[in-house]
Design a protein around this motif. Structure first.
Motif, PDB file in Angstrom:
ATOM      1  N   GLY A 196       6.128   8.270 -15.417  1.00  0.00           N
ATOM      2  CA  GLY A 196       6.308   6.849 -15.697  1.00  0.00           C
ATOM      3  C   GLY A 196       6.702   6.065 -14.455  1.00  0.00           C
ATOM      4  N   GLN A 197       7.571   6.652 -13.642  1.00  0.00           N
ATOM      5  CA  GLN A 197       7.963   5.981 -12.396  1.00  0.00           C
ATOM      6  C   GLN A 197       6.767   5.857 -11.454  1.00  0.00           C
ATOM      7  OE1 GLN A 197      10.730   4.461 -11.950  1.00  0.00           O
ATOM      8  NE2 GLN A 197      11.750   5.262 -13.771  1.00  0.00           N
ATOM      9  N   GLY A 198       5.914   6.875 -11.444  1.00  0.00           N
ATOM     10  CA  GLY A 198       4.716   6.799 -10.618  1.00  0.00           C
ATOM     11  C   GLY A 198       3.809   5.657 -11.051  1.00  0.00           C
ATOM     12  N   ILE A 199       3.574   5.540 -12.360  1.00  0.00           N
ATOM     13  CA  ILE A 199       2.740   4.446 -12.885  1.00  0.00           C
ATOM     14  C   ILE A 199       3.368   3.095 -12.543  1.00  0.00           C
ATOM     15  CG2 ILE A 199       1.813   3.394 -14.978  1.00  0.00           C
ATOM     16  CD1 ILE A 199       0.441   5.999 -14.242  1.00  0.00           C
ATOM     17  N   ALA A 200       4.699   2.982 -12.689  1.00  0.00           N
ATOM     18  CA  ALA A 200       5.387   1.721 -12.405  1.00  0.00           C
ATOM     19  C   ALA A 200       5.263   1.340 -10.934  1.00  0.00           C
ATOM     20  CB  ALA A 200       6.859   1.826 -12.806  1.00  0.00           C
ATOM     21  N   ASN A 201       5.399   2.301 -10.035  1.00  0.00           N
ATOM     22  CA  ASN A 201       5.301   1.995  -8.605  1.00  0.00           C
ATOM     23  C   ASN A 201       3.865   1.680  -8.194  1.00  0.00           C
ATOM     24  OD1 ASN A 201       7.935   2.247  -6.958  1.00  0.00           O
ATOM     25  ND2 ASN A 201       8.075   3.947  -8.407  1.00  0.00           N
ATOM     26  N   ILE A 202       2.902   2.296  -8.854  1.00  0.00           N
ATOM     27  CA  ILE A 202       1.505   1.903  -8.629  1.00  0.00           C
ATOM     28  C   ILE A 202       1.317   0.442  -9.024  1.00  0.00           C
ATOM     29  CG2 ILE A 202      -0.855   2.235  -9.470  1.00  0.00           C
ATOM     30  CD1 ILE A 202      -0.254   5.246  -9.590  1.00  0.00           C
ATOM     31  N   GLY A 203       1.891   0.067 -10.185  1.00  0.00           N
ATOM     32  CA  GLY A 203       1.818  -1.330 -10.626  1.00  0.00           C
ATOM     33  C   GLY A 203       2.520  -2.272  -9.658  1.00  0.00           C
ATOM     34  N   CYS A 204       3.689  -1.853  -9.147  1.00  0.00           N
ATOM     35  CA  CYS A 204       4.418  -2.681  -8.182  1.00  0.00           C
ATOM     36  C   CYS A 204       3.588  -2.920  -6.928  1.00  0.00           C
ATOM     37  CB  CYS A 204       5.742  -2.018  -7.810  1.00  0.00           C
ATOM     38  SG  CYS A 204       6.974  -2.003  -9.112  1.00  0.00           S
ATOM     39  N   GLY A 205       2.922  -1.867  -6.456  1.00  0.00           N
ATOM     40  CA  GLY A 205       2.096  -2.003  -5.264  1.00  0.00           C
ATOM     41  C   GLY A 205       0.934  -2.952  -5.467  1.00  0.00           C
ATOM     42  N   SER A 217       0.839  -1.211   0.000  1.00  0.00           N
ATOM     43  CA  SER A 217       0.000   0.000   0.000  1.00  0.00           C
ATOM     44  C   SER A 217       0.869   1.254   0.000  1.00  0.00           C
ATOM     45  CB  SER A 217      -0.925  -0.005   1.217  1.00  0.00           C
ATOM     46  OG  SER A 217      -1.771  -1.141   1.208  1.00  0.00           O
ATOM     47  N   MET A 218       1.976   1.209   0.734  1.00  0.00           N
ATOM     48  CA  MET A 218       2.883   2.356   0.788  1.00  0.00           C
ATOM     49  C   MET A 218       3.579   2.556  -0.562  1.00  0.00           C
ATOM     50  SD  MET A 218       5.965   3.039   3.479  1.00  0.00           S
ATOM     51  CE  MET A 218       6.797   1.555   2.931  1.00  0.00           C
ATOM     52  N   ILE A 219       3.977   1.466  -1.204  1.00  0.00           N
ATOM     53  CA  ILE A 219       4.603   1.568  -2.527  1.00  0.00           C
ATOM     54  C   ILE A 219       3.600   2.135  -3.533  1.00  0.00           C
ATOM     55  CG2 ILE A 219       5.543   0.219  -4.439  1.00  0.00           C
ATOM     56  CD1 ILE A 219       6.772  -1.652  -2.288  1.00  0.00           C
ATOM     57  N   PHE A 220       2.359   1.656  -3.458  1.00  0.00           N
ATOM     58  CA  PHE A 220       1.288   2.175  -4.310  1.00  0.00           C
ATOM     59  C   PHE A 220       1.126   3.682  -4.087  1.00  0.00           C
ATOM     60  CE2 PHE A 220      -3.062   3.404  -5.165  1.00  0.00           C
ATOM     61  CZ  PHE A 220      -3.402   2.730  -6.327  1.00  0.00           C
ATOM     62  N   LEU A 221       1.084   4.093  -2.821  1.00  0.00           N
ATOM     63  CA  LEU A 221       0.917   5.512  -2.490  1.00  0.00           C
ATOM     64  C   LEU A 221       2.107   6.335  -2.978  1.00  0.00           C
ATOM     65  CD1 LEU A 221      -0.762   7.682  -1.093  1.00  0.00           C
ATOM     66  CD2 LEU A 221       0.361   7.072   1.060  1.00  0.00           C
ATOM     67  N   SER A 222       3.322   5.780  -2.903  1.00  0.00           N
ATOM     68  CA  SER A 222       4.498   6.512  -3.405  1.00  0.00           C
ATOM     69  C   SER A 222       4.378   6.742  -4.913  1.00  0.00           C
ATOM     70  CB  SER A 222       5.781   5.743  -3.081  1.00  0.00           C
ATOM     71  OG  SER A 222       5.930   4.604  -3.896  1.00  0.00           O
ATOM     72  N   GLY A 223       3.781   5.771  -5.621  1.00  0.00           N
ATOM     73  CA  GLY A 223       3.549   5.956  -7.050  1.00  0.00           C
ATOM     74  C   GLY A 223       2.555   7.062  -7.327  1.00  0.00           C
ATOM     75  N   VAL A 224       1.497   7.125  -6.524  1.00  0.00           N
ATOM     76  CA  VAL A 224       0.508   8.196  -6.668  1.00  0.00           C
ATOM     77  C   VAL A 224       1.160   9.557  -6.435  1.00  0.00           C
ATOM     78  CG1 VAL A 224      -1.615   9.167  -5.719  1.00  0.00           C
ATOM     79  CG2 VAL A 224      -1.408   6.690  -6.027  1.00  0.00           C
TER      80      VAL A 224
END
Length: 579
Positions: free
Chosen positions: A300-309, A118-125
């Motif tokens: 792009g990094q934000g989208i990738a980290n959302i995907g990782c989360g 959830s934190m990784i997802f939020l970092s992407g946002v």
């Protein structure tokens, strides 16, 4: 008023969002297909053991590193701002993640995977939001001495870390560990590992000299040669990549019930992701001569980290080692990064047995060449001729990167460069103080001032931004303001004023009023006037004494003198009549 408003430029939301359209990357993917695909395959082979190692180091499992590399490769290839950047888990990002996960472990002592995802997802946002705010342009203010120190530091780190696996031993966990380990490894080296690694290295080194047409990237050929030698001669005493996890990802839906606990860590991960990624993009820019789009890269990094989360991957950023390897293998578009992600996805879905045949020494030979290539050879011949501050920045960044940490190194380097540029701007700031009698320019024809009054009229000329860095220079100039009746502060060439500059003007005005003098501003620009109005500096000068030109100020002084003269005559006449 309506006519003025209609002439104002309108915000075009569609044009604004178009900057983040993946079509910018897709439309050029057909231009370098063979080299991009081969480069993507080679980088995937390099990235795989790193992704596995970073996943294990995070405490979330080897598969977490793989899914991060897959998301980073595919999503940043589509949405990123660098044509040659390859994203995936990186050392600084994983170290930061481990520190946060350790603090927030469950009562059983196991990592709280849902919290971490959830934190990784939020970092992407957060990255997406910062990209929409267009903050990426600030990376271009990084001095070249800092970027060069970063490049050389990364090169030295890669070389030191790959010497042990070239000699047949495990890759150390840190550079300091590698330095301590290398002497022992040299004395107890494994000949078979050294043969494979050197064969790979020299294949990569010599292949471009053998053929001008790079139909096969040198690192991929080196991988084939090294692996073939290991199996042809049945080298059983060296390490191979071995088994890796397979299967579909587990889907994690974000749980923000502990939002207050995760927001700080999410911002820390987002900030480090942006810093790490954009610095790597600067390195890629220097190597390719093609400038990246910083805001699109952050998006792009934000989208990738959302995907990782969502799929259970560790946090991701543009990885220097993989990016440089991609450039050296001939990758020129996002297709290489996507291919790298697709190859890793195929391995996760069942092709992993084929990767198990690759020797670790072979990968070490590839990465050794990558480390040598990333060093900034442009700056090495002039190290002894660099300006002192640039040399200090370069060496501090390099040494701190190798011995401490990337963030510490970059923070120290940028701070030194910042202090230096502020100091130089302060020293170069132009200002002078003259009286009317010292000026060569003629006064307006309808102005007549007595010579003794001209000595009491001073002009303070300021040129350039009035900010904290020039405060000392202006203060020393204002100290020479003595014995005057009128002070004209010429602001026509002052494009901006910060709070420090505004209060410096306030001090000058207070000093003038204390001496009974009158202050004028001339040539105030709208932005400067707004700032001084908000801080109530204009009130002390009054609107009547904020004039367009120097001549207007002189006319105003003559008018004030005439009024004072008339008032004095009236007082004298009243006194005589009273007597």
């Amino acid at each position: 008023m309506s006519q003025i408003d209609s002439n104002q430029p309108k915000f075009n939301f569609l044009k604004y969002i178009n900057d983040f359209n993946p079509w910018h990357n897709i439309r050029i993917m057909h231009t370098n297909v063979p080299n991009d695909i081969l480069s993507g395959i080679t980088v995937a082979v390099i990235a795989m053991p790193l992704a596995l190692a970073f996943g294990v180091a995070s405490g979330l499992g080897a598969e977490a590193g793989m899914w991060a590399a897959i998301c980073g490769g595919i999503l940043v290839g589509l949405f990123g701002g660098s044509n040659t950047g390859v994203s995936g888990p990186t050392g600084p990002m994983v170290v930061q993640l481990v520190a946060i996960i350790t603090v927030n472990k469950m009562a059983t002592g196991q990592p709280d995977v849902v919290f971490a995802m959830s934190m990784i997802f939020l970092s992407g946002v957060i990255c997406v939001m910062l990209a929409l705010m267009k903050i990426g342009r600030f990376i271009y203010y990084t001095p070249y001495s800092v970027v060069s120190g970063f490049m050389c530091g990364i090169g030295v780190i890669i070389i030191l870390l790959e010497i042990p696996p070239m000699l047949g031993f495990a890759t150390p966990n840190s550079v300091v560990g590698a330095i301590k380990q290398i002497p022992y490894d040299i004395m107890h080296e494994k000949p078979h590992a050294l043969i494979v690694s050197l064969a790979t290295f020299f294949t990569i080194l010599l292949w471009p000299r053998v053929t001008r047409k790079q139909w096969l990237p040198a690192p991929l050929l080196g991988l084939i040669v090294g692996t073939s030698i290991a199996h042809a001669f049945s080298f059983k005493d060296i390490e191979y990549i071995g088994s890796m996890p397979v299967g579909l990802p587990h889907l994690y839906l974000p749980d923000f019930s502990r939002f207050g606990e995760m927001i700080g860590g999410a911002f820390a991960l987002a900030g480090l992701c942006i810093f790490d990624s954009l610095l790597t993009c600067l390195v890629a820019d220097n190597m390719t001569g093609v400038r990246h789009n910083s805001d699109r890269e952050i998006f792009g990094q934000g989208i990738a980290n959302i995907g990782c989360g969502l799929v259970g991957g560790v946090t991701t950023a543009t990885a220097t080692m993989r990016t440089v390897a991609n450039i050296k293998c001939g990758g020129k578009t996002g297709l290489a990064s996507i291919t790298h992600g697709v190859v890793l996805l195929a391995l996760m879905l069942g092709l992993s047995p084929y990767a198990s045949y690759i020797p670790m020494a072979c990968l070490a030979g590839i990465l050794l060449k990558v480390g040598i290539d990333i060093i900034d050879y442009r700056v090495l011949p002039v190290l002894h001729r660099m300006p002192l501050t640039d040399a200090v920045c370069f060496w501090l960044v390099l040494v701190l990167m190798v011995s401490v940490d990337l963030l510490v190194a970059m923070g120290v380097g940028i701070t030194i460069a910042f202090v230096r540029i502020v100091q130089e701007l302060g020293q170069a700031y132009e200002q002078n103080v003259v009286s009317l009698n010292q000026m060569s320019r003629t006064l307006p024809p309808d102005v007549s001032l007595p010579s003794e009054l001209k000595d009491k009229v001073l002009k303070l000329r300021l040129e350039g931004p009035l900010f904290f860095g020039v405060s000392d220079t202006i203060y020393r100039a204002s100290s020479s303001l003595i014995d005057y009746k009128y002070l004209i502060i010429r602001m026509a060439r002052v494009p901006m004023v910060d709070m420090s500059g505004a209060y410096l003007l306030d001090d000058i005005i207070e000093k003038a009023h204390h001496q009974g003098a009158t202050v004028f501003f001339t040539g105030l620009r709208p932005q400067v006037e707004r700032t001084l109005t908000r801080l109530k500096i204009i009130e002390k000068v009054t609107k009547d004494n904020c004039l367009a030109t120097f001549n207007d100020a002189i006319l105003r002084i003559q008018h004030l003198e005439q009024e004072q003269g008339a008032l004095s005559d009236q007082v004298e006449q009243d006194t005589l009549e009273h007597v």
